[in-house]
Design a protein around this motif. Structure first.
Motif, PDB file in Angstrom:
ATOM      1  N   GLU A  45       0.892  -1.180   0.079  1.00 32.54           N
ATOM      2  CA  GLU A  45       0.231   0.037  -0.384  1.00 32.54           C
ATOM      3  C   GLU A  45       0.575   1.704   0.037  1.00 32.54           C
ATOM      4  O   GLU A  45       0.376   2.378  -0.295  1.00 32.54           O
ATOM      5  CB  GLU A  45      -0.556   0.155   1.080  1.00 32.54           C
ATOM      6  CG  GLU A  45      -1.682   0.999   1.495  1.00 32.54           C
ATOM      7  CD  GLU A  45      -2.418   1.034   2.518  1.00 32.54           C
ATOM      8  OE1 GLU A  45      -3.491   1.672   2.435  1.00 32.54           O
ATOM      9  OE2 GLU A  45      -2.150   1.080   3.805  1.00 32.54           O
TER      10      GLU A  45
ATOM     11  N   HIS B 241     -12.340   3.463   8.015  1.00 31.38           N
ATOM     12  CA  HIS B 241     -11.301   3.433   6.994  1.00 31.38           C
ATOM     13  C   HIS B 241     -10.332   4.141   6.453  1.00 31.38           C
ATOM     14  O   HIS B 241      -9.712   3.489   5.850  1.00 31.38           O
ATOM     15  CB  HIS B 241     -12.082   3.316   5.614  1.00 31.38           C
ATOM     16  CG  HIS B 241     -12.953   1.628   5.385  1.00 31.38           C
ATOM     17  ND1 HIS B 241     -13.789   1.799   6.066  1.00 31.38           N
ATOM     18  CD2 HIS B 241     -12.714   0.909   4.474  1.00 31.38           C
ATOM     19  CE1 HIS B 241     -13.930   0.275   5.800  1.00 31.38           C
ATOM     20  NE2 HIS B 241     -14.106  -0.013   4.863  1.00 31.38           N
TER      21      HIS B 241
ATOM     22  N   HIS C 176      -6.539   0.427   1.856  1.00 33.63           N
ATOM     23  CA  HIS C 176      -6.777   0.952   0.839  1.00 33.63           C
ATOM     24  C   HIS C 176      -6.456   0.880  -0.824  1.00 33.63           C
ATOM     25  O   HIS C 176      -5.591   1.064  -1.280  1.00 33.63           O
ATOM     26  CB  HIS C 176      -6.045   2.227   0.903  1.00 33.63           C
ATOM     27  CG  HIS C 176      -7.134   3.130   1.766  1.00 33.63           C
ATOM     28  ND1 HIS C 176      -7.968   4.005   2.379  1.00 33.63           N
ATOM     29  CD2 HIS C 176      -5.538   3.990   2.919  1.00 33.63           C
ATOM     30  CE1 HIS C 176      -7.899   4.365   3.420  1.00 33.63           C
ATOM     31  NE2 HIS C 176      -6.962   4.342   3.631  1.00 33.63           N
ATOM     32  N   HIS C 177      -7.368  -0.765  -0.570  1.00 33.11           N
ATOM     33  CA  HIS C 177      -6.557  -1.168  -2.124  1.00 33.11           C
ATOM     34  C   HIS C 177      -7.843  -0.619  -3.192  1.00 33.11           C
ATOM     35  O   HIS C 177      -8.396  -0.559  -2.559  1.00 33.11           O
ATOM     36  CB  HIS C 177      -7.080  -2.824  -2.115  1.00 33.11           C
ATOM     37  CG  HIS C 177      -7.298  -3.943  -0.913  1.00 33.11           C
ATOM     38  ND1 HIS C 177      -7.432  -4.135   0.417  1.00 33.11           N
ATOM     39  CD2 HIS C 177      -5.873  -4.802  -1.330  1.00 33.11           C
ATOM     40  CE1 HIS C 177      -6.678  -5.173   0.510  1.00 33.11           C
ATOM     41  NE2 HIS C 177      -6.149  -5.670   0.226  1.00 33.11           N
TER      42      HIS C 177
ATOM     43  N   GLU D 119     -11.016  -2.167  -3.864  1.00 31.71           N
ATOM     44  CA  GLU D 119     -11.597  -1.763  -3.073  1.00 31.71           C
ATOM     45  C   GLU D 119     -13.271  -1.289  -2.965  1.00 31.71           C
ATOM     46  O   GLU D 119     -13.138  -0.618  -3.926  1.00 31.71           O
ATOM     47  CB  GLU D 119     -11.568  -1.322  -1.651  1.00 31.71           C
ATOM     48  CG  GLU D 119     -11.550   0.267  -1.639  1.00 31.71           C
ATOM     49  CD  GLU D 119     -11.230   0.883  -0.238  1.00 31.71           C
ATOM     50  OE1 GLU D 119     -11.043   0.349   0.462  1.00 31.71           O
ATOM     51  OE2 GLU D 119     -10.740   1.616  -0.239  1.00 31.71           O
ATOM     52  N   GLU D 120     -14.110  -2.507  -2.407  1.00 29.57           N
ATOM     53  CA  GLU D 120     -15.504  -1.664  -2.497  1.00 29.57           C
ATOM     54  C   GLU D 120     -16.237  -2.123  -1.135  1.00 29.57           C
ATOM     55  O   GLU D 120     -16.301  -2.722  -1.140  1.00 29.57           O
ATOM     56  CB  GLU D 120     -16.539  -2.688  -3.491  1.00 29.57           C
ATOM     57  CG  GLU D 120     -15.496  -2.436  -4.844  1.00 29.57           C
ATOM     58  CD  GLU D 120     -16.154  -1.600  -6.026  1.00 29.57           C
ATOM     59  OE1 GLU D 120     -17.081  -0.268  -5.310  1.00 29.57           O
ATOM     60  OE2 GLU D 120     -15.848  -1.178  -6.978  1.00 29.57           O
ATOM     61  N   ARG D 121     -16.158  -0.404  -0.805  1.00 27.45           N
ATOM     62  CA  ARG D 121     -16.989  -0.884   0.419  1.00 27.45           C
ATOM     63  C   ARG D 121     -17.981  -0.501   0.530  1.00 27.45           C
ATOM     64  O   ARG D 121     -18.703  -0.644   0.014  1.00 27.45           O
ATOM     65  CB  ARG D 121     -16.817   1.118   1.294  1.00 27.45           C
ATOM     66  CG  ARG D 121     -15.058   0.729   1.466  1.00 27.45           C
ATOM     67  CD  ARG D 121     -14.459   2.467   2.257  1.00 27.45           C
ATOM     68  NE  ARG D 121     -13.433   2.865   1.878  1.00 27.45           N
ATOM     69  CZ  ARG D 121     -12.651   3.791   2.227  1.00 27.45           C
ATOM     70  NH1 ARG D 121     -13.347   5.255   2.580  1.00 27.45           N
ATOM     71  NH2 ARG D 121     -11.427   3.989   2.029  1.00 27.45           N
TER      72      ARG D 121
ATOM     73  N   HIS E  15     -13.625  -9.850  -1.075  1.00 26.85           N
ATOM     74  CA  HIS E  15     -12.815  -9.238  -0.452  1.00 26.85           C
ATOM     75  C   HIS E  15     -11.893  -9.644  -0.043  1.00 26.85           C
ATOM     76  O   HIS E  15     -10.415  -9.333   0.373  1.00 26.85           O
ATOM     77  CB  HIS E  15     -13.558  -9.427   1.372  1.00 26.85           C
ATOM     78  CG  HIS E  15     -13.047  -8.297   2.256  1.00 26.85           C
ATOM     79  ND1 HIS E  15     -11.780  -8.496   2.644  1.00 26.85           N
ATOM     80  CD2 HIS E  15     -13.291  -6.774   2.545  1.00 26.85           C
ATOM     81  CE1 HIS E  15     -11.204  -7.603   3.643  1.00 26.85           C
ATOM     82  NE2 HIS E  15     -12.043  -6.487   3.469  1.00 26.85           N
TER      83      HIS E  15
ATOM     84  N   ARG F 293      -9.171  -9.163  -2.524  1.00 25.32           N
ATOM     85  CA  ARG F 293      -7.979  -7.803  -3.297  1.00 25.32           C
ATOM     86  C   ARG F 293      -7.037  -8.024  -2.734  1.00 25.32           C
ATOM     87  O   ARG F 293      -6.478  -8.631  -2.098  1.00 25.32           O
ATOM     88  CB  ARG F 293      -8.829  -6.778  -2.167  1.00 25.32           C
ATOM     89  CG  ARG F 293     -10.415  -6.392  -2.581  1.00 25.32           C
ATOM     90  CD  ARG F 293     -11.284  -5.699  -1.584  1.00 25.32           C
ATOM     91  NE  ARG F 293     -13.185  -5.587  -1.521  1.00 25.32           N
ATOM     92  CZ  ARG F 293     -13.531  -5.071  -1.162  1.00 25.32           C
ATOM     93  NH1 ARG F 293     -13.145  -4.946  -0.144  1.00 25.32           N
ATOM     94  NH2 ARG F 293     -15.099  -5.544  -1.938  1.00 25.32           N
TER      95      ARG F 293
END
Length: 829
Positions: free
Chosen positions: A101, A417, A422-423, A426-428, A470, A473
């Protein structure tokens, strides 16, 4: 009492003070700042004052960089010490994935020119022996940032603003705004002290001005109600604690300088020194949103009760990381409101539907961002546009579908978060699913793994039953990569079906429509039944937005644009029509986004699929080049569904966009699946589509296209008709070519592709940056698009791209490296 000004800034925290300062510095000395209480009485007074560079947003990184440099100049100008302790920032990693990251973040930092260093666990131990390092894998260190006294820096900016002619009035509440032909009338009320509370008094007056800027912090919901708009800025509780002196720290400080701000992202906290002790600021789970419907008048420079149970895990992890802190008792605590937005980034720019009304709201890192926000917003107001693309921070990235409940839950998620990995893929999950097309359940049953675009659920890719998105990712090639690759290959060799319902769609008609669109956009308007791609420009000649225009009749047009920018595009259209309708005649603008669903059918076999469904007297020729040429529109019937079919494909293959009444979507979906089965139809998501469009060098708004580059710099000369007059043309020509957009084929690592944030180098010198990245199935290697110096934009030029701290060979490809002559997309049959 002051009753007129050129600009009125509402809000006297760090952000408001910076805006007033920078407007005056830019020449607008006739600026008035109004504060309902005292300067710094909002979140500013209890902020910890940290100045972190770390940010995945390109625009926000520029903002933070400006702030940190600007704050260091304030004392010389104003004589006030802003309390800036340049101690640096050490961000530690407990895992290789966390270090990945940081490497991705470092790409953005390098693009902006932010200095950083890489440290090993031994480096950390050698420099800072109080820090436990046996379970660390490394760290990134910023030597030029640190922390600042929020009240002092705000007062310094306020003094600088006064020195430049700004007037600041305290204890003045704004009760309303009325738009006038020349600007705004701001309705003011004197606030008075009563029993320790601040309450509205009897004295009222109006201030007339050209421009208004709201920087109202925790009071953003009140501002939204006064303006009649939605602002998804709602505070969330943030706690931090101050310890008693730590004897080990005091002893160490006798012969050493101050520790940098320490951040253990995996433990979800920051720590810095404070008078021989420590400040711990956690970003824990379950911090609640507050003041969803407005701040009570009784709440001033107040705090909430501390909830130590909620931060126990983070407190214990601080003791683990700094063992000597265990002996230091708790000295003080703070639990105050900090404003957030659903994505954690501020809202900076023009308010929707109003001329000369500007928002600067939702600053979760307000002290860090204040200086830069004031600088770039002042550029937008005074010069017409900022020097960097601010679209990613535009207030209109959320539409009217957004509710208070949605904002509150997403803001709580954004807070939690802050230190979650912080991929980039990512999809929160909070507040989802919310906006779904009728085919959503069918797609989900088929294995769709959804992303969210402007609230819409859109398939990113399709995976087998039981697949965990998830867990898939990664900062490298995630578990989804193979499925996206198979989808891309299916489009190139067979046929694929993509749901593009989230597209923004507007209808422009009326006697003035043709003259308006001719002025509004750069390209020649299409003839009836035809389409073109075109751009609306800013006053600086850069790209405001992108449209596909379908001409339905002489003065009737259907405009399609990116789904993520729906409210933004609608506002661009509304304000341009408002400006030009008197000149061109009546212009009707209708948002039809939710009336039409869109499926994209693409691939060499796409015509065969549609032939099985089309209802026509001569179905074998209905889709031929003669009757249905490339870049044209035909109203056709697919089974029982009347369809506006557009022969265009964002993938660069033979294909059609099928715009259909949204209430008939499930019927059309079922028919396409049935007709496609004999031809091996594959369901395809947005990630494969993104890779494919890069193989065709198709620029995308929000990445390659934005308010910091002209369409000529983007290499879109063929969509700019310089023989006609259009908005922004003069500045477009004056700007010239500062950089050029290129497509790169990259010999990257075997397990990773670029994400579109990486620095581009030539002989070790940074000469550009990627704006998009991915994998090319056609070439079997990584691909990316970005901007480089014009002298290095020729096909065949050898460059390098930095990924994971290493340089990888890249070569500038010809534009549209896949099928450069567009033979496949024009295929007849």
């Amino acid at each position: 009492m002051r009753t007129s000004a050129r600009a009125v800034v509402v809000g006297g925290g760090a952000v408001g003070a910076s805006i007033a300062y920078h407007l005056a510095k830019a020449g607008w000395a006739d600026t008035l700042l109004l504060e309902r209480d005292e300067l710094t009485s909002g979140s500013t007074w209890h902020a910890a004052g940290l100045l972190p560079y770390f940010n995945m947003s390109y625009a926000t990184t520029w903002i933070h960089d400006y702030s940190i440099k600007f704050y260091k100049t304030l004392e010389e100008e104003t004589g006030l010490n802003a309390g800036f302790s340049v101690v640096g920032n050490l961000r530690m990693a407990q895992s290789k994935e966390r270090l990945d990251e940081y490497m991705l973040y470092a790409s953005t930092a390098e693009s902006v020119g932010v200095p950083f260093e890489w440290l090993t666990p031994q480096d950390i131990k050698d420099r800072y022996p109080l820090v436990r390092t046996d379970d660390l894998v490394g760290a990134i260190y910023h030597p030029t940032d640190g922390y600042i006294n929020p009240a002092d820096v705000t007062q310094a900016m306020a003094k600088g603003a006064r020195q430049r002619g700004v007037e600041i009035q305290r204890k003045v509440q704004v009760d309303g705004y009325t738009q006038t032909p020349d600007g705004w009338r701001v309705h003011c009320r004197r606030m008075v002290e009563k029993g320790g509370n601040l309450v509205p008094g009897e004295e009222t007056w109006d201030i007339t001005c050209e421009h208004v800027v709201t920087a109202t912090g925790n009071h953003a919901q009140r501002t939204a109600k006064l303006l009649g708009i939605k602002i998804p800025a709602i505070p969330v509780e943030h706690q931090y604690i101050v310890t008693e002196p730590d004897p080990a720290l005091q002893e160490w400080r006798k012969t050493n300088g101050e520790h940098p701000v320490l951040r253990d992202a995996d433990a979800k906290w920051y720590v810095r020194e404070e008078r021989g002790g420590w400040i711990l600021g956690p970003y824990e789970r379950n911090a609640p949103a507050r003041f969803e419907y407005g701040v009570p008048d009784s709440f001033r420079a107040d705090l909430f009760p501390l909830d130590l149970d909620r931060i126990e895990e983070e407190y214990m992890s601080m003791i683990h990381r700094i063992p000597s802190s265990e002996t230091a008792g708790l000295k003080d605590d703070f639990n105050g409101p900090i404003c957030y937005t659903p994505d954690g980034n501020p809202l900076i720019g023009p308010a929707p539907g109003m001329q000369n009304m500007w928002l600067a709201e939702g600053f979760s890192f307000g002290i860090t961002a204040a200086g830069g926000a004031g600088h770039y917003l002042a550029q937008m107001m005074v010069e017409g546009e900022a020097e960097i693309d601010m679209a990613s921070l535009d207030p209109k990235r959320y539409g009217d579908w957004m509710t208070t409940e949605y904002a509150a839950r997403k803001n709580e998620e954004a807070y939690e978060h802050v230190y979650i990995l912080h991929h980039p893929d990512e999809e929160r999950p909070a507040a989802r699913p919310l906006r779904t097309s009728p085919a959503y359940d069918r797609q989900k049953a088929a294995g769709a793994q959804f992303g969210q675009v402007n609230g819409w659920e859109r398939p990113n890719y399709y995976a087998p039953e039981g697949f965990d998105d998830h867990a898939a990712r990664s900062f490298r090639r995630g578990g989804w990569w193979q499925y996206a690759k198979e989808e891309a290959e299916a489009i190139r060799s067979g046929v694929g079906l993509i749901d593009a319902t989230a597209f923004a769609k507007h209808r422009i008609s009326g006697p003035g429509a043709t003259a308006f669109l001719d002025w509004f956009t750069t390209n020649r308007l299409p003839k009836p039944g035809r389409i073109n791609l075109t751009y609306a420009l800013t006053s600086a000649g850069t790209v405001r937005t992108e449209y596909t225009i379908v001409r339905l009749a002489e003065n009737d047009y259907y405009l399609v644009s990116a789904g993520a920018w729906h409210a933004y595009d609608e506002d661009v259209l509304y304000k341009a029509i408002w400006e030009k309708e008197e000149e061109f005649g009546r212009i009707n603008e209708q948002d039809v986004t939710t009336q039409w669903g869109v499926f994209a059918l693409a691939g060499p076999k796409s015509r065969d699929v549609l032939k099985a469904l089309i209802r026509d007297a001569e179905p074998d020729t209905a889709l031929s080049n003669k009757r249905f040429p490339w870049l044209s529109m035909r109203n056709i019937e697919l089974g029982m569904v009347p369809t506006m079919a557009i022969r265009v494909a964002y993938t660069g293959e033979l294909g059609w966009e099928l715009h259909h009444p949204i209430e008939m979507q499930t019927h059309l979906w079922d028919k396409l699946i049935e007709a496609g089965a004999p031809h091996g139809l594959k369901l395809v998501g947005a990630r494969a589509q993104n890779w494919l469009r890069q193989e065709k060098s198709y620029r995308a708004f929000g990445t390659e296209l934005g308010r910091d580059a002209t369409p000529l710099e983007a290499g879109l000369d063929r969509f700019v008709d310089l023989d006609k007059d259009f908005h922004g043309k003069d500045m477009l020509q004056k700007t010239g070519i500062r950089w050029k957009c290129v497509t790169l084929l990259i010999d990257g690592p075997a397990d990773a592709d670029p994400w579109g944030r990486e620095a581009i180098l030539h002989n070790g010198e940074k000469i550009g940056r990627l704006t998009s990245g991915g994998y090319s199935t056609a070439f079997g290697k990584s691909i990316g698009m970005g901007y480089v110096r014009p002298d290095l934009a020729e096909p065949g030029t050898k460059l390098t791209v930095r990924m994971f701290r290493e340089l990888w060979d890249a070569e500038v490809a010809e534009d549209s490296p896949y099928d450069p002559k567009n033979e496949t997309i024009r295929r007849d049959g």
